[in-house]
Design a protein around this motif. Structure first.
Motif, PDB file in Angstrom:
ATOM      1  N   GLY A   1     -20.676  44.704 -48.657  1.00 21.46           N
ATOM      2  CA  GLY A   1     -20.407  43.398 -49.245  1.00 21.46           C
ATOM      3  C   GLY A   1     -19.269  42.673 -48.537  1.00 21.46           C
ATOM      4  O   GLY A   1     -19.357  41.473 -48.259  1.00 21.46           O
ATOM      5  N   ILE A   2     -18.206  43.414 -48.247  1.00 19.76           N
ATOM      6  CA  ILE A   2     -17.061  42.794 -47.576  1.00 19.76           C
ATOM      7  C   ILE A   2     -17.499  42.260 -46.212  1.00 19.76           C
ATOM      8  O   ILE A   2     -17.127  41.163 -45.794  1.00 19.76           O
ATOM      9  CB  ILE A   2     -15.919  43.825 -47.356  1.00 19.76           C
ATOM     10  CG1 ILE A   2     -15.590  44.556 -48.645  1.00 19.76           C
ATOM     11  CG2 ILE A   2     -14.704  43.161 -46.736  1.00 19.76           C
ATOM     12  CD1 ILE A   2     -14.955  43.766 -49.714  1.00 19.76           C
ATOM     13  N   LEU A   3     -18.332  43.037 -45.549  1.00 22.81           N
ATOM     14  CA  LEU A   3     -18.834  42.614 -44.251  1.00 22.81           C
ATOM     15  C   LEU A   3     -19.611  41.309 -44.390  1.00 22.81           C
ATOM     16  O   LEU A   3     -19.454  40.387 -43.589  1.00 22.81           O
ATOM     17  CB  LEU A   3     -19.748  43.694 -43.662  1.00 22.81           C
ATOM     18  CG  LEU A   3     -20.369  43.264 -42.350  1.00 22.81           C
ATOM     19  CD1 LEU A   3     -19.387  43.484 -41.229  1.00 22.81           C
ATOM     20  CD2 LEU A   3     -21.667  43.985 -42.092  1.00 22.81           C
TER      21      LEU A   3
ATOM     22  N   ASP B   1      -9.126  51.803 -59.421  1.00 17.96           N
ATOM     23  CA  ASP B   1      -9.880  50.556 -59.315  1.00 17.96           C
ATOM     24  C   ASP B   1      -9.713  49.855 -57.968  1.00 17.96           C
ATOM     25  O   ASP B   1      -9.318  48.693 -57.903  1.00 17.96           O
ATOM     26  CB  ASP B   1      -9.503  49.601 -60.466  1.00 17.96           C
ATOM     27  CG  ASP B   1     -10.596  48.570 -60.713  1.00 17.96           C
ATOM     28  OD1 ASP B   1     -11.760  48.880 -60.399  1.00 17.96           O
ATOM     29  OD2 ASP B   1     -10.279  47.465 -61.179  1.00 17.96           O
ATOM     30  N   TYR B   2     -10.048  50.575 -56.912  1.00 20.04           N
ATOM     31  CA  TYR B   2     -10.009  49.999 -55.561  1.00 20.04           C
ATOM     32  C   TYR B   2     -10.870  48.741 -55.515  1.00 20.04           C
ATOM     33  O   TYR B   2     -12.030  48.745 -55.903  1.00 20.04           O
ATOM     34  CB  TYR B   2     -10.550  51.040 -54.580  1.00 20.04           C
ATOM     35  CG  TYR B   2     -10.502  50.644 -53.125  1.00 20.04           C
ATOM     36  CD1 TYR B   2      -9.358  50.101 -52.567  1.00 20.04           C
ATOM     37  CD2 TYR B   2     -11.610  50.837 -52.300  1.00 20.04           C
ATOM     38  CE1 TYR B   2      -9.311  49.765 -51.212  1.00 20.04           C
ATOM     39  CE2 TYR B   2     -11.578  50.516 -50.951  1.00 20.04           C
ATOM     40  CZ  TYR B   2     -10.423  49.975 -50.411  1.00 20.04           C
ATOM     41  OH  TYR B   2     -10.378  49.646 -49.088  1.00 20.04           O
ATOM     42  N   ASP B   3     -10.290  47.648 -55.062  1.00 18.24           N
ATOM     43  CA  ASP B   3     -11.028  46.397 -54.941  1.00 18.24           C
ATOM     44  C   ASP B   3     -10.427  45.605 -53.790  1.00 18.24           C
ATOM     45  O   ASP B   3      -9.572  46.101 -53.059  1.00 18.24           O
ATOM     46  CB  ASP B   3     -10.958  45.611 -56.255  1.00 18.24           C
ATOM     47  CG  ASP B   3      -9.526  45.251 -56.637  1.00 18.24           C
ATOM     48  OD1 ASP B   3      -8.585  45.668 -55.918  1.00 18.24           O
ATOM     49  OD2 ASP B   3      -9.333  44.563 -57.648  1.00 18.24           O
TER      50      ASP B   3
ATOM     51  N   GLY C   1     -17.282  51.412 -40.484  1.00 22.32           N
ATOM     52  CA  GLY C   1     -15.949  51.451 -41.089  1.00 22.32           C
ATOM     53  C   GLY C   1     -15.241  50.164 -40.706  1.00 22.32           C
ATOM     54  O   GLY C   1     -15.193  49.801 -39.532  1.00 22.32           O
ATOM     55  N   THR C   2     -14.738  49.450 -41.690  1.00 24.16           N
ATOM     56  CA  THR C   2     -14.040  48.201 -41.352  1.00 24.16           C
ATOM     57  C   THR C   2     -12.624  48.169 -41.885  1.00 24.16           C
ATOM     58  O   THR C   2     -11.831  47.349 -41.418  1.00 24.16           O
ATOM     59  CB  THR C   2     -14.795  46.976 -41.908  1.00 24.16           C
ATOM     60  OG1 THR C   2     -15.062  47.193 -43.287  1.00 24.16           O
ATOM     61  CG2 THR C   2     -16.085  46.741 -41.161  1.00 24.16           C
ATOM     62  N   SER C   3     -12.285  49.057 -42.830  1.00 22.01           N
ATOM     63  CA  SER C   3     -10.935  48.965 -43.383  1.00 22.01           C
ATOM     64  C   SER C   3      -9.899  49.241 -42.291  1.00 22.01           C
ATOM     65  O   SER C   3      -8.833  48.635 -42.285  1.00 22.01           O
ATOM     66  CB  SER C   3     -10.771  49.933 -44.555  1.00 22.01           C
ATOM     67  OG  SER C   3     -11.060  51.251 -44.152  1.00 22.01           O
TER      68      SER C   3
ATOM     69  N   MET D   1     -10.067  48.321 -39.265  1.00 28.80           N
ATOM     70  CA  MET D   1      -9.876  47.099 -38.471  1.00 28.80           C
ATOM     71  C   MET D   1      -8.931  46.129 -39.188  1.00 28.80           C
ATOM     72  O   MET D   1      -8.142  45.426 -38.564  1.00 28.80           O
ATOM     73  CB  MET D   1     -11.206  46.380 -38.246  1.00 28.80           C
ATOM     74  CG  MET D   1     -12.260  47.196 -37.549  1.00 28.80           C
ATOM     75  SD  MET D   1     -13.764  46.192 -37.423  1.00 28.80           S
ATOM     76  CE  MET D   1     -14.938  47.449 -36.951  1.00 28.80           C
ATOM     77  N   LYS D   2      -9.048  46.115 -40.513  1.00 26.61           N
ATOM     78  CA  LYS D   2      -8.146  45.247 -41.292  1.00 26.61           C
ATOM     79  C   LYS D   2      -6.722  45.743 -41.102  1.00 26.61           C
ATOM     80  O   LYS D   2      -5.785  44.949 -40.937  1.00 26.61           O
ATOM     81  CB  LYS D   2      -8.490  45.302 -42.782  1.00 26.61           C
ATOM     82  CG  LYS D   2      -9.901  44.895 -43.136  1.00 26.61           C
ATOM     83  CD  LYS D   2     -10.188  45.257 -44.608  1.00 26.61           C
ATOM     84  CE  LYS D   2     -11.668  45.215 -44.907  1.00 26.61           C
ATOM     85  NZ  LYS D   2     -12.010  45.881 -46.171  1.00 26.61           N
ATOM     86  N   ALA D   3      -6.562  47.079 -41.153  1.00 26.28           N
ATOM     87  CA  ALA D   3      -5.240  47.670 -40.989  1.00 26.28           C
ATOM     88  C   ALA D   3      -4.703  47.363 -39.591  1.00 26.28           C
ATOM     89  O   ALA D   3      -3.568  46.895 -39.443  1.00 26.28           O
ATOM     90  CB  ALA D   3      -5.322  49.170 -41.228  1.00 26.28           C
TER      91      ALA D   3
HETATM   92  C1  LIG Z   1     -12.938  46.835 -46.284  1.00 25.64           C
HETATM   93  C2  LIG Z   1     -13.315  47.368 -47.597  1.00 25.64           C
HETATM   94  C3  LIG Z   1     -14.243  48.417 -47.684  1.00 25.64           C
HETATM   95  C4  LIG Z   1     -14.893  49.029 -46.476  1.00 25.64           C
HETATM   96  O1  LIG Z   1     -14.028  49.876 -45.802  1.00 25.64           O
HETATM   97  P1  LIG Z   1     -14.560  51.143 -44.998  1.00 25.64           P
HETATM   98  O2  LIG Z   1     -13.532  51.409 -43.993  1.00 25.64           O
HETATM   99  O3  LIG Z   1     -15.857  50.710 -44.379  1.00 25.64           O
HETATM  100  O4  LIG Z   1     -14.732  52.229 -45.971  1.00 25.64           O
HETATM  101  C5  LIG Z   1     -14.577  48.894 -48.934  1.00 25.64           C
HETATM  102  N1  LIG Z   1     -14.029  48.368 -50.056  1.00 25.64           N
HETATM  103  C6  LIG Z   1     -13.136  47.373 -50.006  1.00 25.64           C
HETATM  104  C7  LIG Z   1     -12.591  46.834 -51.279  1.00 25.64           C
HETATM  105  C8  LIG Z   1     -12.750  46.844 -48.778  1.00 25.64           C
HETATM  106  O5  LIG Z   1     -11.869  45.830 -48.744  1.00 25.64           O
END
Ligand SMILES: *Cc1c(COP(=O)(O)O)cnc(C)c1O
Length: 855
Positions: free
Chosen positions: A130-132, A575-577, A603-605, A607-609
């Motif tokens: 979804g984030i993607l 509650d990870y969001d 995996g995209t988190s 990349m955000k980091a």
């Molecule tokens: C970015 C993000 C993810 C995806 O991260 P992964 O590294 O692909 O696990 C999942 N949940 C939230 C809330 C995010 O912001």
């Protein structure tokens, strides 16, 4: 007792505050800090409590507050400026991406996704997928790509997580009120809601649409929660990934078939459909049906046209993660549909089967999508490879390397994920361009020029902010749980704002191995209890409500976090969001990822980091397999991407590797402080990662890749095939039929190459000839190729190149001669063979027919 009529009552905004609505109703606010600052200025505390939802925030303002605000000149000036920025953004029409023959005001691409993560205030996402999708829309907006999003509007979204006293995950399902969100019900010029009907086993279901403005891109969300629908169909749009298999099928019918109908109801005529994951694959079917019904195309032509203009992205390297429906369930919902398309039901089911002849095989959405799209891709290079292997049975005639699934590596929308403070630093040192042109190396090279002290202080402030956020969330959680006052107070002692902070946040699926560090508790305890060089961990993530294994992982972890040895040094943030994700990827020092290779698609988190200067430690899976440098200059790798036969053993080895990495490299480097207390080597690494990875792992690059490789060719195909009453589509379909009937009779013989006693010099050319029988197919419709490359121990190709051969006359018995040349470029074992493929100027990918002839 129910009312006969309902209204939504909204506050009456003084005229000079009207621009607030424009800002509140465009998700542009989710990547423009100024808007947030504006709302925060009105009432910082209430804004914080509003979950970042400006519409609910305004609706809750009293008439007195509004009047006061409308007399606050300073506020009005800021409002005017920010509003002007939005208007100027929306007014820009220039785009670097050029679609020829684009109709003004019409999207070219429709992007279908089961979930979208745009902002915390629109909770219709579960995780990475979804984030993607959200980041895709935002970059499409920034790039002015003519794209429209299609999804579902879930009344209860995905679940909210909370923990019981014994650390078991429980789920809460708040009911969202779309009227209180940045959404507008789509209505026609007379103010009547735009609606359309969808058929489920003869039951008509009415669908209405909500529009979310994401900058310049419109996202349309379908909603069946309408009074006139039967109750069971009102629930279609209640929950994301809720319900049973039948519910999933019904939702996917809504997304795919409903989505195509929604576009029609809106008067939109995109030529390209991008199916983000297999959930939306029915969109391809519906397109075929529409081309047949409304344009009078025969089935084959409609299929060619559809497949040539569809793009499909697969995300799931775990077989169980791909939706599969039993044939009898499919029959209940699709028998009349197949008949309507003129397809025998068995033939229809074959579209979703790896082996079309296997009547027991369930109907797989991924297979359907692969068959109905000519551009298929995984979401990292490694995942592309894994997907080719996973789906090779769909193309039984082709060697693995030639399975037509490519790769477009994911990216993140940096303006959304980079912290405000860091963004200000980038504005100063990279130039404002980093927001609009983040995939430019020149921009990121300037990361070198950020003074060490400024970068570090900014980063430290973000760590502090994260610690504050964690404490606040834990407090809220404890209060909600009715905890004792003493325990609530204790939440303020959690974590140390100065300590090396390692973050781990993601879905609790077993392959992600959140408990990898826990395998050696002694080492872990030593690590976090080192008084001189303290290390702390923040964990977060949800397990699917039915995934007890995942819930057990959470329980084990949380119980450890709550134990006296770990308390305050390891925390599980419930509650990870998107909100907590933002704090974490901005404020940690190290981002940890431990998937079992190769199960993480991308995996995209991380990349955000990375975009926030947070260093990455991960197994060599997904994007990190591409981004990691062997010299460790940008971050660290756990292992070397090996794939083990014994997962137990693998977990043991990799947990030890990770501990060693932390003890000998990561912790010492973090605490190696020089003048001014700065960790110079650490900072150098942060900058190098920004410089090397910033321009690549972002969503602008990703969307531009899709545009160049998929959207533009697909829209050109559509234009060509649909011109002059779909003449070329019909022609292509007829050609395809002819190929199908004649191909079986083709043959290759008399392959000859000059024998140099089996030995060749590098660069030496070898002439190759062969003879082919085309069984009546015109020579321009086949491509005869030399297929050559180096060989491994078993004599299989390790790499290969195909080179087209030229016609060279006829034989006396009517076969055609072909000639070509090959030239080995490197020493070693080398081999070649000959293959023949169908060829047509309008055929995007010759492999799509599944026809090939090997010598
Ligand atoms: C970015 C993000 C993810 C995806 O991260 P992964 O590294 O692909 O696990 C999942 N949940 C939230 C809330 C995010 O912001």
């Amino acid at each position: 007792m129910k009312p006969i009529q309902t209204y939504s009552v909204v506050p009456k905004l003084p005229r000079n505050l009207k621009p607030l609505w424009d800002l509140a109703f465009n998700f542009w606010f989710s990547w423009n800090d100024k808007v947030e600052a504006l709302f925060s200025r009105i009432d910082a505390r209430r804004w914080r409590e509003s979950d970042g939802n400006p519409v609910a925030f305004i609706n809750a303002m009293s008439q007195q507050e509004l009047t006061d605000l409308s007399n606050d000149q300073l506020f009005l000036d800021r409002l005017g400026e920010t509003h002007a920025d939005l208007m100027s953004y929306l007014g820009k029409t220039a785009s670097a991406i050029d679609f020829k023959a684009r109709e003004a005001g019409q999207p070219v691409v429709a992007y279908f996704s089961f979930e979208f993560g745009i902002a915390p205030s629109l909770p219709i996402y579960s995780g990475g997928l979804g984030i993607l999708a959200g980041d895709h829309l935002k970059s499409a907006s920034d790039l002015n790509l003519p794209l429209v999003g299609i999804g579902l509007c879930y009344q209860q979204g995905y679940f909210r997580q909370y923990l019981t006293p014994d650390a078991w995950q429980n789920e809460r399902y708040p009911v969202y009120d779309f009227e209180q969100m940045p959404l507008t019900l789509v209505a026609d010029e007379q103010g009547h809601p735009v609606q359309f009907a969808l058929d489920y086993q003869g039951q008509g279901v009415t669908v209405q649409l909500w529009k979310a403005a994401v900058g310049r891109v419109a996202l349309y969300l379908m909603d069946t929660n309408i009074a006139e629908n039967p109750p069971e169909y009102r629930q279609l749009t209640t929950r994301l990934y809720g319900g049973d298999l039948e519910m999933r099928l019904k939702q996917e019918i809504l997304l795919g078939i409903g989505g195509v109908k929604a576009l029609a109801a809106l008067g939109l005529t995109p030529s390209v459909i991008h199916m983000n994951e297999g959930h939306s694959a029915f969109a391809g079917l519906e397109r075929i049906r529409v081309f047949m019904k409304h344009k009078g195309l025969p089935l084959e032509a409609a299929m060619e046209l559809t497949a040539s203009s569809c793009v499909f992205t697969t995300h799931t390297p775990v077989p169980a993660g791909n939706d599969r429906f039993p044939p009898d369930l499919m029959q209940r919902f699709f028998e009349p549909y197949a008949r309507d398309m003129g397809l025998a039901f068995k033939v229809f089911l074959a579209l979703g089967r790896e082996d079309p002849r296997d009547d027991a095989e369930p109907f797989c959405m991924t297979v359907l999508a692969l068959r109905l799209s000519r551009f298929n891709n995984g979401v990292s290079k490694l995942h592309g490879e894994v997907s080719r292997k996973m789906w090779e049975r769909v193309w039984p005639q082709f060697p693995l390397e030639d399975v037509p699934i490519g790769a477009v590596t994911n990216g993140v929308h940096q303006p959304t994920w980079v912290a405000d403070e860091m963004a200000l630093l980038y504005d100063r040192f990279l130039g404002g361009n980093w927001r609009e042109d983040p995939d430019c190396e020149r921009v990121w090279r300037n990361a070198e020029t950020i003074p060490d002290a400024e970068l570090w202080r900014t980063h430290e402030r973000l760590r502090e902010r994260l610690v504050g956020f964690v404490r606040q969330r834990l407090r809220d959680e404890l209060i909600a749980r009715g905890a004792r006052h003493k325990d609530i107070e204790a939440a303020d002692d959690v974590l140390d704002p100065q300590a090396l902070t390692i973050g781990f946040a993601r879905r609790f699926a077993t392959y992600k191995r959140a408990n990898l560090l826990l395998r050696d508790k002694d080492r872990l305890l030593r690590l976090i209890n080192d008084a001189g060089r303290p290390v702390q961990f923040i964990f977060a993530g949800k397990a699917h409500p039915r995934d007890n294994e995942g819930k057990r992982l959470i329980q084990e972890l949380v119980q450890l976090c709550r134990s006296p040895e770990c308390r305050n040094k390891m925390v599980f943030l419930p509650d990870y969001d998107m909100e907590s994700a933002a704090y974490m990827v901005q404020g940690c020092d190290v981002w940890l990822n431990t998937p079992r290779v190769p199960l993480e698609a991308c995996g995209t988190s991380g990349m955000k980091a990375m975009a926030n200067g947070v260093l990455h430690v991960s197994t060599l899976d997904g994007w990190w397999a591409e981004a990691y440098r062997r010299d460790n200059s940008l971050g660290w790798a756990i292992g070397q991407g090996e794939i083990y036969d014994d997962p137990e053993h693998q977990d043991f080895v990799e947990s030890q590797t990770l501990h060693t990495l932390l003890e000998t490299d990561i912790v010492p480097e973090f605490y190696e402080r020089g003048h001014g207390g700065l960790p110079r080597n650490w900072i150098r690494r942060m900058k190098r990662a920004l410089f090397a990875l910033g321009p690549v792992f972002n969503a602008h690059r990703m969307v531009e890749d899709y545009a160049r490789m998929a959207y533009i060719p697909a829209s050109e195909n559509f234009r060509t095939l649909s011109a002059e009453g779909f003449a070329k589509a019909r022609e292509l379909a007829e050609w395809r039929m002819e190929m199908m009937t004649r191909w079986g009779g083709t043959a290759v013989r008399a392959v000859q190459a000059r024998e140099a006693a089996g030995r060749l010099f590098v660069g030496e050319a070898v002439d190759v000839v062969c003879e082919v029988d085309l069984n009546g197919i015109a020579p321009e419709h086949v491509s005869v190729e030399i297929y050559a490359g180096p060989l491994d121990q078993d004599g299989s190709f390790t790499a290969r190149k195909a080179k087209v051969m030229e016609p060279a006359g006829n034989t006396s018995d009517g076969w055609l001669r072909y000639a070509g040349m090959l030239k080995p470029g490197e020493p070693g074992r080398f081999g070649f063979t000959i293959r023949m493929l169908p060829r047509h100027p309008n055929l995007l990918d010759p492999r799509s027919l599944g026809l090939i002839r090997w010598a």
